[in-house]
Design a protein around this motif. Structure first.
Motif, PDB file in Angstrom:
ATOM      1  N   VAL A   1     -64.648 -67.728 -14.227  1.00 22.98           N
ATOM      2  CA  VAL A   1     -64.047 -69.041 -13.913  1.00 22.98           C
ATOM      3  C   VAL A   1     -63.727 -69.863 -15.164  1.00 22.98           C
ATOM      4  O   VAL A   1     -63.312 -71.012 -15.047  1.00 22.98           O
ATOM      5  CB  VAL A   1     -64.960 -69.869 -12.973  1.00 22.98           C
ATOM      6  N   SER A   2     -63.925 -69.288 -16.348  1.00 22.48           N
ATOM      7  CA  SER A   2     -63.730 -70.078 -17.575  1.00 22.48           C
ATOM      8  C   SER A   2     -62.309 -70.631 -17.687  1.00 22.48           C
ATOM      9  O   SER A   2     -62.110 -71.805 -18.037  1.00 22.48           O
ATOM     10  CB  SER A   2     -64.069 -69.237 -18.810  1.00 22.48           C
ATOM     11  N   LEU A   3     -61.302 -69.803 -17.386  1.00 24.56           N
ATOM     12  CA  LEU A   3     -59.922 -70.285 -17.447  1.00 24.56           C
ATOM     13  C   LEU A   3     -59.633 -71.302 -16.356  1.00 24.56           C
ATOM     14  O   LEU A   3     -58.898 -72.276 -16.576  1.00 24.56           O
ATOM     15  CB  LEU A   3     -58.950 -69.104 -17.348  1.00 24.56           C
ATOM     16  N   LEU A   4     -60.216 -71.090 -15.177  1.00 23.86           N
ATOM     17  CA  LEU A   4     -60.005 -72.031 -14.075  1.00 23.86           C
ATOM     18  C   LEU A   4     -60.615 -73.397 -14.393  1.00 23.86           C
ATOM     19  O   LEU A   4     -60.130 -74.420 -13.911  1.00 23.86           O
ATOM     20  CB  LEU A   4     -60.625 -71.470 -12.786  1.00 23.86           C
ATOM     21  N   SER A   5     -61.686 -73.412 -15.193  1.00 30.42           N
ATOM     22  CA  SER A   5     -62.317 -74.691 -15.542  1.00 30.42           C
ATOM     23  C   SER A   5     -61.438 -75.522 -16.464  1.00 30.42           C
ATOM     24  O   SER A   5     -61.709 -76.709 -16.684  1.00 30.42           O
ATOM     25  CB  SER A   5     -63.673 -74.437 -16.217  1.00 30.42           C
ATOM     26  N   GLU A   6     -60.368 -74.910 -17.004  1.00 31.90           N
ATOM     27  CA  GLU A   6     -59.430 -75.637 -17.864  1.00 31.90           C
ATOM     28  C   GLU A   6     -58.104 -75.888 -17.156  1.00 31.90           C
ATOM     29  O   GLU A   6     -57.113 -76.270 -17.784  1.00 31.90           O
ATOM     30  CB  GLU A   6     -59.190 -74.829 -19.142  1.00 31.90           C
ATOM     31  N   SER A   7     -58.081 -75.673 -15.845  1.00 34.63           N
ATOM     32  CA  SER A   7     -56.852 -75.840 -15.062  1.00 34.63           C
ATOM     33  C   SER A   7     -56.355 -77.283 -15.106  1.00 34.63           C
ATOM     34  O   SER A   7     -57.137 -78.226 -15.244  1.00 34.63           O
ATOM     35  CB  SER A   7     -57.108 -75.425 -13.614  1.00 34.63           C
ATOM     36  N   TYR A   8     -55.041 -77.439 -14.942  1.00 25.73           N
ATOM     37  CA  TYR A   8     -54.463 -78.790 -14.864  1.00 25.73           C
ATOM     38  C   TYR A   8     -54.859 -79.472 -13.559  1.00 25.73           C
ATOM     39  O   TYR A   8     -54.833 -80.700 -13.447  1.00 25.73           O
ATOM     40  CB  TYR A   8     -52.936 -78.714 -14.953  1.00 25.73           C
ATOM     41  N   ASN A   9     -55.231 -78.656 -12.553  1.00 21.95           N
ATOM     42  CA  ASN A   9     -55.566 -79.193 -11.225  1.00 21.95           C
ATOM     43  C   ASN A   9     -57.041 -79.600 -11.190  1.00 21.95           C
ATOM     44  O   ASN A   9     -57.935 -78.761 -11.370  1.00 21.95           O
ATOM     45  CB  ASN A   9     -55.272 -78.136 -10.159  1.00 21.95           C
ATOM     46  N   ALA A  10     -57.309 -80.870 -10.929  1.00 22.08           N
ATOM     47  CA  ALA A  10     -58.685 -81.383 -10.937  1.00 22.08           C
ATOM     48  C   ALA A  10     -59.539 -80.717  -9.863  1.00 22.08           C
ATOM     49  O   ALA A  10     -60.741 -80.503 -10.060  1.00 22.08           O
ATOM     50  CB  ALA A  10     -58.672 -82.896 -10.740  1.00 22.08           C
ATOM     51  N   HIS A  11     -58.936 -80.377  -8.723  1.00 17.54           N
ATOM     52  CA  HIS A  11     -59.690 -79.748  -7.640  1.00 17.54           C
ATOM     53  C   HIS A  11     -60.174 -78.352  -8.046  1.00 17.54           C
ATOM     54  O   HIS A  11     -61.276 -77.935  -7.673  1.00 17.54           O
ATOM     55  CB  HIS A  11     -58.825 -79.656  -6.376  1.00 17.54           C
ATOM     56  N   VAL A  12     -59.351 -77.653  -8.807  1.00 14.99           N
ATOM     57  CA  VAL A  12     -59.747 -76.323  -9.284  1.00 14.99           C
ATOM     58  C   VAL A  12     -60.882 -76.454 -10.297  1.00 14.99           C
ATOM     59  O   VAL A  12     -61.838 -75.667 -10.287  1.00 14.99           O
ATOM     60  CB  VAL A  12     -58.531 -75.590  -9.905  1.00 14.99           C
ATOM     61  N   ARG A  13     -60.794 -77.463 -11.168  1.00 20.57           N
ATOM     62  CA  ARG A  13     -61.869 -77.677 -12.151  1.00 20.57           C
ATOM     63  C   ARG A  13     -63.178 -78.014 -11.437  1.00 20.57           C
ATOM     64  O   ARG A  13     -64.260 -77.530 -11.815  1.00 20.57           O
ATOM     65  CB  ARG A  13     -61.501 -78.806 -13.124  1.00 20.57           C
ATOM     66  N   TYR A  14     -63.094 -78.826 -10.394  1.00 16.47           N
ATOM     67  CA  TYR A  14     -64.285 -79.183  -9.605  1.00 16.47           C
ATOM     68  C   TYR A  14     -64.886 -77.917  -8.969  1.00 16.47           C
ATOM     69  O   TYR A  14     -66.100 -77.704  -9.004  1.00 16.47           O
ATOM     70  CB  TYR A  14     -63.899 -80.186  -8.524  1.00 16.47           C
ATOM     71  N   GLY A  15     -64.026 -77.085  -8.399  1.00 23.39           N
ATOM     72  CA  GLY A  15     -64.498 -75.846  -7.776  1.00 23.39           C
ATOM     73  C   GLY A  15     -65.163 -74.927  -8.785  1.00 23.39           C
ATOM     74  O   GLY A  15     -66.184 -74.296  -8.494  1.00 23.39           O
ATOM     75  N   ALA A  16     -64.597 -74.849  -9.997  1.00 27.07           N
ATOM     76  CA  ALA A  16     -65.178 -74.009 -11.041  1.00 27.07           C
ATOM     77  C   ALA A  16     -66.569 -74.502 -11.418  1.00 27.07           C
ATOM     78  O   ALA A  16     -67.499 -73.710 -11.624  1.00 27.07           O
ATOM     79  CB  ALA A  16     -64.263 -74.005 -12.267  1.00 27.07           C
ATOM     80  N   ALA A  17     -66.715 -75.825 -11.507  1.00 24.56           N
ATOM     81  CA  ALA A  17     -68.030 -76.396 -11.847  1.00 24.56           C
ATOM     82  C   ALA A  17     -69.073 -76.037 -10.800  1.00 24.56           C
ATOM     83  O   ALA A  17     -70.181 -75.575 -11.130  1.00 24.56           O
ATOM     84  CB  ALA A  17     -67.914 -77.922 -11.981  1.00 24.56           C
ATOM     85  N   LEU A  18     -68.736 -76.221  -9.516  1.00 25.22           N
ATOM     86  CA  LEU A  18     -69.703 -75.927  -8.459  1.00 25.22           C
ATOM     87  C   LEU A  18     -69.967 -74.425  -8.332  1.00 25.22           C
ATOM     88  O   LEU A  18     -71.082 -74.020  -8.008  1.00 25.22           O
ATOM     89  CB  LEU A  18     -69.217 -76.487  -7.121  1.00 25.22           C
ATOM     90  N   ALA A  19     -68.956 -73.593  -8.589  1.00 31.12           N
ATOM     91  CA  ALA A  19     -69.156 -72.143  -8.537  1.00 31.12           C
ATOM     92  C   ALA A  19     -70.209 -71.717  -9.550  1.00 31.12           C
ATOM     93  O   ALA A  19     -71.102 -70.908  -9.247  1.00 31.12           O
ATOM     94  CB  ALA A  19     -67.837 -71.414  -8.809  1.00 31.12           C
ATOM     95  N   VAL A  20     -70.141 -72.276 -10.756  1.00 25.24           N
ATOM     96  CA  VAL A  20     -71.132 -71.960 -11.786  1.00 25.24           C
ATOM     97  C   VAL A  20     -72.506 -72.488 -11.385  1.00 25.24           C
ATOM     98  O   VAL A  20     -73.528 -71.810 -11.545  1.00 25.24           O
ATOM     99  CB  VAL A  20     -70.698 -72.548 -13.148  1.00 25.24           C
ATOM    100  N   GLY A  21     -72.539 -73.706 -10.829  1.00 30.06           N
ATOM    101  CA  GLY A  21     -73.816 -74.282 -10.399  1.00 30.06           C
ATOM    102  C   GLY A  21     -74.492 -73.463  -9.321  1.00 30.06           C
ATOM    103  O   GLY A  21     -75.703 -73.209  -9.373  1.00 30.06           O
ATOM    104  N   ILE A  22     -73.701 -73.005  -8.338  1.00 32.20           N
ATOM    105  CA  ILE A  22     -74.250 -72.229  -7.222  1.00 32.20           C
ATOM    106  C   ILE A  22     -74.748 -70.863  -7.707  1.00 32.20           C
ATOM    107  O   ILE A  22     -75.849 -70.428  -7.370  1.00 32.20           O
ATOM    108  CB  ILE A  22     -73.178 -72.055  -6.127  1.00 32.20           C
ATOM    109  N   SER A  23     -73.925 -70.193  -8.501  1.00 35.19           N
ATOM    110  CA  SER A  23     -74.260 -68.834  -8.927  1.00 35.19           C
ATOM    111  C   SER A  23     -75.388 -68.798  -9.956  1.00 35.19           C
ATOM    112  O   SER A  23     -76.258 -67.926  -9.892  1.00 35.19           O
ATOM    113  CB  SER A  23     -73.010 -68.166  -9.514  1.00 35.19           C
TER     114      SER A  23
END
Length: 689
Positions: A533-555
């Protein structure tokens, strides 16, 4: 299969096992295991491979059946592994037989049976545990039947004329000359037989008593009574939560800000989850009384998190807030609905004793807020039981087409049917197409995802149907269906599909859910998640960045992973407030049970949280995230961590389900309390059981 034969001839049996699994040749797999020098070690290796590298669920089950058969052929089987395999195969009958045989053995075998039961309980698969418990014989019935048999034998001996009337028999015998000899010999023999029988009866009665005592303890472990009691004792005695932190948060939160007020209540509930310590609430009754509507609902429900596991006293603890006589008691519907929800939280996954009361409360009210609380409570209490009566009552609430009650009903139906892959999922999907309420559609979408929990490729047809739907809410549910169906499998196909939706769907909600779902699929391989998810965490879309953060937190929850921390650090100072919120909560998840001495990031992160909470100009969303992060860091009195998998590698169903529903707080704050069901970590010495 010349390669397998070559590996075996060279003594490289692990390679042979791996190739046989890749080629799906069970005959060669059995041959490779049987010919190895250490069959037990090779079976353990094969079991581990089957869980991590076999993609198809059906073939994995065939491998597990083979492993069970080979284990049972050993002189000293590894019963822990055998019972874990049987649980994967959903075979409670054989598990019950093994446990029954073990407790009939010596003390070591009995302790092994208890350990197996504790390991099975750790996986939180309530329907399976209850089936195992119910398959075990009732010790009272067994004792009574054996006592009746012994009583009959003793009675027949006492009434036997050859023993009771020896002199008469001798006198009337044709061998009168041998009368004295017969009398003496027969009398002594009869006396010896009677004494032997009495001693045998006493010994047998003692054995039955020991067996009955062991069986009661074993059933207590399987039903959850013993481990929950030990966990309560541990959490209460080891509570290290800091009330000064809560006091600082309370003083910095403006009463006009209901979001932060509710967040403080959630943080307190998480900090004291399972500890039974409600000091903060008692000392701030005036502050709590200012809560209105859903804030009042949350404040009442928070008691359920604090007193979780109080199965015997749960109802009496919540009595002041509960509806009277099963219906509305004339009090606030928000506190009454919250109290019913609290009962579900207290009895989550162990609701045999409270299910009927919650059912009656649901039937006797027409208030949508009370129905909301009762549905969630019922779903938690009857998790995975597939109870038809409960399902029909919840469905009747759904069909009232009330947005508030319908959302909870949809999720409750999923909780009730979790992992069953029931045909009722089609019925739920049909109603989602019929209703106009977005909240109901979302509740049903998540409910359907819960129904296909752990079913992997068996759920693909339904997942495909949801992900191709025109309604973005159902596509959103499809992302969760993918996440839960393939939880912890690291399945390449599931990851590929989620990444496709994460970058291509037109709905921000769907994209956010797709990235977040990666955390569930990869929870068995947390070291992979930050990289994916490293590239997704740098996405222009804030919702994708939020999802990347929670994905790392959950996993990576509770891992203290430096890669996860490095990825989340920039996101905690993101330009968008809700991204900062997600990053703060995820950072807290990763750093759970990590000390400042072990990782300096912990001290830095706590100071960052304090600064955000005290800053009056900070955005409400970020402040809410910081307050919740405090609660997550200190969860359970600083004694617990989020664990989506047990030590044996099996997914903890309640933890995964709880985390999935917690992420719905984006739409409804009452789902925040589901997070506590993902926590675990009580180090309790069970040798005293």
């Amino acid at each position: 299969m010349l390669v397998v034969c070559r590996c075996m001839s060279d003594g490289k049996f692990q390679q042979a096992v791996g190739i046989a699994l890749e080629c799906r040749r069970l005959d060669k797999l059995e041959q490779a295991i049987s010919k190895s020098e250490n069959v037990s070690a090779m079976l353990s290796y094969c079991l581990r491979l089957s869980q991590t590298h076999v993609d198809k669920r059906e073939f994995r089950h065939e491998v597990l059946r083979l492993i069970v058969n080979l284990y049972q052929g050993l002189p000293s089987p590894d019963y822990l592994s055998v019972c874990q395999c049987l649980m994967f195969l959903d075979d409670p009958g054989n598990v019950a037989n093994i446990l029954d045989e073990l407790i009939k053995g010596d003390k070591v075998d009995t302790l092994l049976a208890y350990q197996v039961a504790f390991d099975l309980f750790e996986n939180e698969y309530q329907p399976f545990l209850l089936n195992v418990r119910d398959s075990l014989p009732d010790p009272q019935t067994t004792s009574s039947s054996k006592m009746v048999v012994e009583g009959t034998v003793t009675s027949s001996i006492e009434n036997d004329s050859s023993v009771g009337n020896v002199e008469t028999s001798a006198a009337n015998s044709p061998l009168t000359g041998a009368g004295v000899l017969l009398d003496g010999t027969a009398g002594r023999q009869a006396a010896e037989d009677t004494t032997s029988t009495t001693e045998h009866g006493s010994s047998s009665s003692q054995e039955l008593s020991v067996y009955a005592d062991r069986m009661v303890k074993l059933k207590g472990i399987l039903s959850g009574e013993t481990p929950i009691h030990l966990a309560l004792q541990f959490l209460y005695g080891r509570n290290r939560s800091d009330l000064l932190t809560l006091k600082t948060i309370k003083q910095s939160v403006e009463m006009r800000n209901s979001v932060c007020h509710s967040a403080t209540i959630y943080a307190n509930a998480l900090m004291h989850a399972g500890t039974t310590v409600d000091t903060f609430l008692r000392e701030n009754l005036d502050w709590l009384s200012r809560a209105t509507n859903w804030a009042k609902f949350s404040a009442t429900a928070g008691l359920g998190v604090i007193h979780r596991g109080h199965l015997q006293q749960g109802r009496s603890l919540m009595a002041p807030y509960l509806p009277q006589n099963g219906g509305s008691g004339g009090g606030s519907p928000y506190s009454e609905g919250g109290a019913l929800y609290a009962l579900g939280l207290i009895h989550a996954n162990h609701g045999e004793g409270i299910k009927q009361f919650l059912l009656e409360s649901l039937r006797n009210t027409n208030n949508e807020v009370i129905q909301h609380g009762a549905c969630l409570g019922l779903g938690l209490a009857a998790l995975g039981t597939a109870d038809e009566e409960v399902y029909e009552d919840i469905k009747s609430v759904l069909y009232t087409d009330s947005a508030v009650a319908g959302e909870a009903a949809g999720i409750a139906m999923g909780l009730l049917m979790v992992g069953t892959a029931s045909e009722k999922a089609g019925e739920m999907l049909a109603y989602a197409h019929d209703t106009q309420h977005e909240k109901i559609i979302r509740g049903l979408a998540i409910g359907i995802a819960l129904v296909v929990y752990g079913r992997e490729e068996e759920a693909d047809t339904l997942i495909e149907q949801m992900t191709r739907d025109q309604d973005p809410i159902l596509r959103y549910g499809g992302m969760y269906a993918l996440a839960l169906a393939y939880r912890g499998t690291a399945n390449n196909s599931a990851i590929r599909r989620l990444l496709h939706f994460a970058v291509s769907d037109v709905s921000d909600d769907v994209r956010r859910a797709a990235v977040l779902a990666l955390g569930f699929v990869l929870c068995s391989e947390p070291e992979q998640t930050p990289r994916i998810v490293s590239l997704l965490s740098e996405s222009y879309n804030a919702h994708v960045r939020y999802g990347a953060a929670l994905a790392v937190g959950i996993s990576c929850a509770g891992s203290g992973s430096s890669e996860a921390v490095s990825l989340l650090e920039p996101l905690t100072s993101d330009a968008v407030d809700f991204v900062r919120q997600g990053a703060l909560m995820s950072m807290a998840m990763v750093l759970m049970q990590t000390t400042e001495a072990r990782d300096p990031h912990v001290g830095t992160f706590r100071r960052q949280l304090e600064k955000i909470v005290l800053d009056k100009h900070e955005d409400t969303m970020s402040k809410m995230g910081a307050i919740l992060a405090y609660g997550i860091l200190d969860a359970g009195g600083r004694n617990v961590s989020i664990m989506l998998q047990s030590r044996t590698g099996h997914d903890r169903a309640m933890a995964v389900v709880g985390m999935a529903i917690f992420t719905q707080f984006w739409y409804c704050s009452t789902f925040n309390f589901f997070k506590y069901k993902a926590t675990d970590g009580c180090a309790v010495n069970f040798s005293t059981c």
